[in-house]
Design an enzyme around this catalytic site. Structure first.
Site, mmCIF file in Angstrom:
data_model
loop_
_atom_site.group_PDB
_atom_site.id
_atom_site.type_symbol
_atom_site.label_atom_id
_atom_site.label_comp_id
_atom_site.label_asym_id
_atom_site.label_seq_id
_atom_site.Cartn_x
_atom_site.Cartn_y
_atom_site.Cartn_z
ATOM 1 N N THR A 28 -30.944 10.492 -28.213
ATOM 2 C CA THR A 28 -31.392 10.874 -29.542
ATOM 3 C C THR A 28 -32.191 12.168 -29.447
ATOM 4 O O THR A 28 -33.162 12.233 -28.702
ATOM 5 C CB THR A 28 -32.274 9.742 -30.117
ATOM 6 N N HIS A 177 -24.284 -0.124 -29.707
ATOM 7 C CA HIS A 177 -25.658 -0.051 -29.192
ATOM 8 C C HIS A 177 -26.312 -1.428 -29.314
ATOM 9 O O HIS A 177 -26.809 -1.798 -30.362
ATOM 10 C CB HIS A 177 -26.440 0.987 -29.994
ATOM 11 N N ASN A 180 -32.301 -1.556 -26.256
ATOM 12 C CA ASN A 180 -33.528 -0.852 -26.644
ATOM 13 C C ASN A 180 -34.260 -1.373 -27.880
ATOM 14 O O ASN A 180 -34.918 -0.617 -28.589
ATOM 15 C CB ASN A 180 -33.247 0.656 -26.799
ATOM 16 N N TYR A 182 -33.241 -2.466 -30.776
ATOM 17 C CA TYR A 182 -32.695 -2.237 -32.123
ATOM 18 C C TYR A 182 -31.985 -3.495 -32.628
ATOM 19 O O TYR A 182 -32.065 -4.558 -31.996
ATOM 20 C CB TYR A 182 -31.804 -0.985 -32.117
ATOM 21 N N ASN A 237 -39.759 -0.799 -27.889
ATOM 22 C CA ASN A 237 -39.745 -1.276 -29.276
ATOM 23 C C ASN A 237 -40.234 -2.717 -29.389
ATOM 24 O O ASN A 237 -39.772 -3.480 -30.248
ATOM 25 C CB ASN A 237 -38.359 -1.120 -29.916
HETATM 26 C C1 LIG Z 1 -34.953 11.858 -25.420
HETATM 27 C C2 LIG Z 1 -34.316 10.518 -25.207
HETATM 28 C C3 LIG Z 1 -33.492 9.987 -26.187
HETATM 29 C C4 LIG Z 1 -32.829 8.766 -25.991
HETATM 30 N N1 LIG Z 1 -31.971 8.298 -26.936
HETATM 31 C C5 LIG Z 1 -31.232 7.193 -26.695
HETATM 32 C C6 LIG Z 1 -30.221 6.788 -27.603
HETATM 33 O O1 LIG Z 1 -29.939 7.440 -28.616
HETATM 34 N N2 LIG Z 1 -29.538 5.643 -27.313
HETATM 35 C C7 LIG Z 1 -29.790 4.909 -26.184
HETATM 36 O O2 LIG Z 1 -29.145 3.880 -25.969
HETATM 37 N N3 LIG Z 1 -30.719 5.306 -25.294
HETATM 38 C C8 LIG Z 1 -31.427 6.427 -25.516
HETATM 39 N N4 LIG Z 1 -32.322 6.869 -24.581
HETATM 40 C C9 LIG Z 1 -32.350 6.236 -23.253
HETATM 41 C C10 LIG Z 1 -31.406 7.004 -22.312
HETATM 42 O O3 LIG Z 1 -30.055 6.824 -22.701
HETATM 43 C C11 LIG Z 1 -31.560 6.511 -20.861
HETATM 44 O O4 LIG Z 1 -31.310 5.131 -20.861
HETATM 45 C C12 LIG Z 1 -32.931 6.800 -20.284
HETATM 46 O O5 LIG Z 1 -33.286 8.168 -20.478
HETATM 47 C C13 LIG Z 1 -33.006 6.452 -18.802
HETATM 48 O O6 LIG Z 1 -32.082 7.237 -18.051
HETATM 49 P P1 LIG Z 1 -32.602 8.485 -17.146
HETATM 50 O O7 LIG Z 1 -33.637 7.921 -16.215
HETATM 51 O O8 LIG Z 1 -31.398 9.020 -16.474
HETATM 52 O O9 LIG Z 1 -33.231 9.470 -18.101
HETATM 53 C C14 LIG Z 1 -33.034 8.060 -24.783
HETATM 54 C C15 LIG Z 1 -33.889 8.591 -23.808
HETATM 55 C C16 LIG Z 1 -34.504 9.807 -23.999
HETATM 56 C C17 LIG Z 1 -35.379 10.374 -22.908
#
Ligand SMILES: Cc1cc2nc3c(=O)[nH]c(=O)nc-3n(C[C@H](O)[C@H](O)[C@H](O)COP(=O)(O)O)c2cc1C
Length: 371
Positions: A28, A177, A180, A182, A237
């Site tokens: 996001t 989805h 997280n 939701y 959340n």
């Molecule tokens: C800026 C940001 C936005 C995210 N938006 C979403 C999202 O839209 N949907 C989702 O399932 N997870 C979202 N996440 C979680 C990421 O998909 C991911 O699970 C998380 O960053 C951990 O992976 P990483 O350690 O490689 O960053 C978001 C995380 C970040 C940092």
């Protein structure tokens, strides 16, 4: 152990030939235009990341009620379908593959985002702790309204329609989805689901909405173009469950009935462990789920290669690293240095921190030349 398999190995995902096993996690970024419509800047951002084996585009609300943050894109209006076409056409032109993550925030919203200022919808009338960012700044969460049993078919229809719109918008598939905290996670877990109808109580009942929505979406796309994301160890959340091993073990097993493109697991991260999460090991899911498994959460190149070589997962998704390294597969291939992400530009704004991270060619021309 199969050391021939690593992040740069190809993978056949349903109908798609992925050139590598590096997935861009859904992120996001709160940069949609007026009317929650994607626009050219979003297309530029995704094109820069088109070398991912698969892009999972950011969480996208299937209905106005599904929104809980400013400037997130939707997939419920014709303008939004047109906006997403800009993105999918551009990604395809650059040889990429892109799924859309279908989203309903449930109680993680506020009357400010809801049609006619109504209460957000949820399995049960239980408010999340804390505050959220509205267009007018931070406000406390409100107690949501519990969905009537008779309203559930309408929620399923919103996902079905969202899936149909995603098809019209030119995506290669969709991800439901379920992670997280939701709506679908709120249904899955007994901390947020205290219903007494067929959608609450037993784990079978709590998983029912996830499965019915998956079935509806599969009806539009065919199972091999549909994935599901779950976060069994997640605490984000204010979500909790008295027995996540059982809840998510059941959900993973029940999803076998569809023969989906994949199941995507957001594993425990440091914040969850600090919060006292019951960690559900991915092996618990792998033992129960028969199809393609994507893992995510704090992976590095080394950790990603290791999990694939050990056969614990088939694909690895990267979130933060893809924000700051648009050409992540190439950087891995070259063993090039990685940029740190600027957390202050994660959510909202324009090009800064979004489309202005450099490629390895721009940043380290000698590294590329030497190869
Ligand atoms: C800026 C940001 C936005 C995210 N938006 C979403 C999202 O839209 N949907 C989702 O399932 N997870 C979202 N996440 C979680 C990421 O998909 C991911 O699970 C998380 O960053 C951990 O992976 P990483 O350690 O490689 O960053 C978001 C995380 C970040 C940092």
């Amino acid at each position: 152990m199969n050391t021939n398999i690593n992040l740069l190995s190809p993978y056949k995902l349903g109908h798609l030939e992925l050139p590598n096993r590096i997935v861009m996690a859904p992120l996001t970024r709160q940069r949609a235009g007026e009317g929650n419509v994607p626009h050219q800047l979003n297309a530029t951002y995704y094109v820069q990341r088109a070398s991912a084996g698969l892009i999972i585009a950011e969480a996208t609300q299937v209905s106005p009620q599904g929104q809980g943050y400013p400037y997130t894109p939707g997939i419920h209006s014709q303008e939004q379908v047109e906006g997403w076409k800009l993105v999918t056409d551009a990604v395809h032109q650059y040889g990429g593959r892109i799924f859309l993550q279908l989203w309903h925030v449930g109680r993680i919203s506020h009357p400010d985002f809801q049609p006619n200022g109504e209460l957000p919808l949820a399995p049960s009338a239980i408010a999340p702790k804390g505050q959220l960012l509205t267009y007018e700044g931070m406000k406390p969460y409100v107690t949501p309204r519990a969905l009537e049993t008779s309203e559930i078919p309408e929620i399923i229809e919103q996902y079905r329609k969202g899936a149909e719109n995603a098809l019209a918008a030119g995506f290669d598939g969709v991800e439901v989805h379920g992670a997280n905290g939701y709506l679908l996670d709120q249904f899955l877990r007994d901390g947020t689901n205290q219903r007494t109808d067929n959608y609450g109580g037993s784990v079978e009942n709590r998983a029912r909405l996830l499965l019915e929505i998956t079935e509806a979406v599969v009806g539009v796309w065919g199972a091999k173009r549909v994935g599901v994301r779950l976060s069994p160890s997640g605490t984000f959340n204010d979500i909790q469950d008295s027995n996540p091993l059982v809840t998510f073990g059941y959900a993973a097993q029940a999803l076998n009935q569809f023969d989906l493109a994949y199941l995507h697991i957001f594993e425990a991260i440091e914040a969850d462990i600090r919060y006292g999460a019951t960690v559900v090991p991915t092996s618990h899911i792998r033992e129960r789920y028969k199809g393609t498994l994507i893992v995510n959460g704090g992976y590095t190149r080394e950790k990603g290669d290791a999990v694939l070589a050990k056969g614990e997962a088939d694909l690895v998704a990267f979130g933060t690293l893809f924000i700051s390294n648009p050409d992540l597969p190439r950087r891995f291939a070259l063993n090039a240095p990685l940029n740190e992400a600027d957390t202050t530009t994660f959510y909202g704004g324009g090009e800064k921190g979004y489309t202005d991270y450099p490629t390895v060619e721009e940043q380290h021309p000698s590294l590329v030349g030497a190869k």
